[in-house]
Design a protein around this motif. Structure first.
Motif, PDB file in Angstrom:
ATOM      1  N   UNK A 173      44.211 -24.810 -87.262  1.00  0.00           N
ATOM      2  CA  UNK A 173      43.793 -23.406 -87.159  1.00  0.00           C
ATOM      3  C   UNK A 173      43.966 -22.932 -85.720  1.00  0.00           C
ATOM      4  N   UNK A 174      44.458 -21.714 -85.570  1.00  0.00           N
ATOM      5  CA  UNK A 174      44.488 -21.046 -84.270  1.00  0.00           C
ATOM      6  C   UNK A 174      44.014 -19.613 -84.476  1.00  0.00           C
ATOM      7  N   UNK A 175      42.916 -19.265 -83.835  1.00  0.00           N
ATOM      8  CA  UNK A 175      42.363 -17.906 -83.889  1.00  0.00           C
ATOM      9  C   UNK A 175      42.233 -17.387 -82.468  1.00  0.00           C
ATOM     10  N   UNK A 176      42.610 -16.136 -82.264  1.00  0.00           N
ATOM     11  CA  UNK A 176      42.546 -15.527 -80.939  1.00  0.00           C
ATOM     12  C   UNK A 176      41.806 -14.208 -81.038  1.00  0.00           C
ATOM     13  N   UNK A 177      40.807 -14.033 -80.187  1.00  0.00           N
ATOM     14  CA  UNK A 177      40.057 -12.777 -80.132  1.00  0.00           C
ATOM     15  C   UNK A 177      40.489 -12.005 -78.897  1.00  0.00           C
ATOM     16  N   UNK A 178      40.653 -10.702 -79.036  1.00  0.00           N
ATOM     17  CA  UNK A 178      41.099  -9.893 -77.907  1.00  0.00           C
ATOM     18  C   UNK A 178      40.020  -9.807 -76.833  1.00  0.00           C
TER      19      UNK A 178
END
Length: 208
Positions: A49-54
């Motif tokens: 999993x790769x999640x990025x939040x601004x």
């Protein structure tokens, strides 16, 4: 008197010059960047999993950095330029605030996860414009626009900043935590070459 052919040539040159100027103006605002991963040679990391939040925390992106990450040049360091082949590219002037990653370390059959905070200092470095050219075509590539995550089999993450014209610059290291997978989860096998290396050298800790 200027003949028609000369007049058209002048107009064309002015048009090209204007386009070039606009291109240079646009290039002075970072609007595309990547998050990439690398593992030490032979110590495969399988990205889950790769999640990025601004940076404003108003939105984010979910992407895959390819299942198997690329390798460094040798098993005991992060040297090498294989960083962009496993990058997740994002087109946005907004930069990351948080990165969540979960990966499987195949050498020791462990799974790790971690939320990584991207500091304002890192974002400032990413936005900083450098008048620098490089490569075969001598292209203007002025930004450190890639965050590289070095995923070690002991769960240590080395966070680098780099760019096409810039080498790896270590920003910090952070220890991921072990994640319990389902009892029936089957870890993918290492390649024969990698397994032979791990059988001989084991899985060291604290060297990356």
């Amino acid at each position: 008197m200027i003949n028609a052919k000369t007049f058209l040539l002048i107009i064309f040159c002015l048009f090209v010059s204007a386009c070039s100027t606009n291109s240079q103006i646009k290039s002075k605002q970072l609007n595309e960047w990547t998050v990439s991963t690398v593992a030490p040679k032979y110590y495969s990391a399988y990205i889950d999993i790769l999640l990025i939040t601004s940076e404003t925390k108003q939105g984010g992106w979910r992407g895959m950095v390819t299942k198997y990450t690329k390798f460094s040049k040798n098993p005991n360091s992060w040297e090498g330029r294989e960083r962009y082949s496993s990058g997740y590219s994002i087109q946005s002037t907004e930069l990351p605030g948080l990165i969540y990653i979960r990966w499987h370390s195949l050498a020791n059959k462990k799974t790790y996860n971690k939320t990584i905070k991207v500091s304002e200092d890192i974002r400032r470095k990413m936005r900083e414009y450098h008048d620098i050219r490089c490569g075969y075509y001598d292209l203007l590539l002025p930004y450190k626009d890639n965050i590289l995550l070095g995923l070690a089999p002991d769960g240590m993450i080395s966070v680098f900043l780099n760019g096409t014209c810039f080498d790896n610059e270590l920003q910090f290291k952070v220890q991921a935590v072990e994640y319990k997978v389902a009892d029936d989860f089957v870890y993918p096998e290492l390649s024969e070459e990698a397994q032979a290396y791990v059988d001989e050298h084991g899985v060291p800790t604290g060297i990356w």
